[in-house]
Design an enzyme around this catalytic site. Structure first.
Site, mmCIF file in Angstrom:
data_model
loop_
_atom_site.group_PDB
_atom_site.id
_atom_site.type_symbol
_atom_site.label_atom_id
_atom_site.label_comp_id
_atom_site.label_asym_id
_atom_site.label_seq_id
_atom_site.Cartn_x
_atom_site.Cartn_y
_atom_site.Cartn_z
ATOM 1 N N LYS A 1 0.856 -1.182 0.000
ATOM 2 C CA LYS A 1 0.000 0.000 0.000
ATOM 3 C C LYS A 1 0.895 1.236 0.000
ATOM 4 O O LYS A 1 1.792 1.360 0.840
ATOM 5 C CB LYS A 1 -0.893 -0.024 1.239
ATOM 6 N N HIS B 1 -0.135 4.472 0.346
ATOM 7 C CA HIS B 1 -0.690 5.643 1.009
ATOM 8 C C HIS B 1 -1.102 5.256 2.433
ATOM 9 O O HIS B 1 -0.994 4.097 2.817
ATOM 10 C CB HIS B 1 -1.896 6.192 0.235
#
Length: 232
Positions: A117, A119
């Site tokens: 991921k 963010h």
């Protein structure tokens, strides 16, 4: 404990009560089936195990209790649990709950994403930070790919792989004399424990009048393709 005089590789095995209960449970849910099944290896197996059929809340809850019992029974030393995506995610969750509720062992757990991921919190690990001795929870070890990836993730975090807990050990060799489980144990120098193995499934069937008819085919398959104990 169910005692049985059935011999596999010249050894006589016994089935512990929790193993018998797990096999009963797996057969009732259809997670263990008997017949002819073509495996990814191309071998025709007389039995098949599909942990994906523990697919309701009550089934998953009960499955976690069997994992927790097997882990405690094996006296594995660990500080937290890790579940490899994707199958390992519900397995590690229910095992952590069962350890807390039934074994008085409240331990943190984590699992990984398949893609990092980029963010918010980022990274590939969800849950508790990987630290200390980390026990991996998965369904089976076929080629060892998910376990190898899990070990890499744990090592990269500076933690220590403490072992692997699986539901079924087919005790079946791969491309050499070792089984997939044995290859993981040798490669990473960690223990692997299972709720049941071929050496408990066969004596269970031999002691069950309704299922005894499957013994000869499964024993023949095990003797043809099974990893020998001396290979461990």
């Amino acid at each position: 404990m169910l005692k049985c005089g059935f011999s596999l590789y010249g050894n006589v095995f016994e089935v512990k009560d929790h193993q018998k209960e797990f096999i009963d449970f797996a057969i009732e849910t259809g997670a263990i089936r008997f017949g002819e099944f073509v495996l990814k290896s191309g071998r025709v197996s007389p039995y098949f195990f599909n942990a994906g059929l523990f697919d309701t809340g009550s089934r998953l809850s009960r499955l976690g209790q069997f994992y927790a019992h097997a882990i405690v029974d094996a006296k594995l030393e660990f500080d937290m649990l890790f579940g490899p995506a994707y199958k390992g995610i519900p397995l590690v969750s229910t095992t952590a709950i069962a350890l807390a509720d039934h074994e008085n062992r409240d331990v943190p757990f984590a699992f990984n994403r398949k893609e990092a991921k980029d963010h918010a919190e980022g990274g590939v690990v969800v849950g508790h930070p990987l630290q200390g001795r980390v026990l991996i929870v998965d369904d089976v070890i076929s080629a060892g790919i998910s376990v190898n990836e899990a070990v890499d993730i744990i090592n990269s975090a500076g933690a220590e792989p403490a072992g692997v807990a699986i539901a079924l050990d087919r005790q079946e060799r791969g491309g050499n004399s070792l089984s997939a489980v044995q290859e993981v144990m040798h490669r990473h120098q960690i223990p692997v424990t299972s709720i049941i193995g071929l050496d408990t499934l066969i004596p269970y069937l031999a002691g069950n009048e309704a299922l005894r008819k499957h013994v000869d085919a499964i024993a023949a398959y095990g003797n043809a393709w099974g990893a020998r104990p001396e290979a461990q």
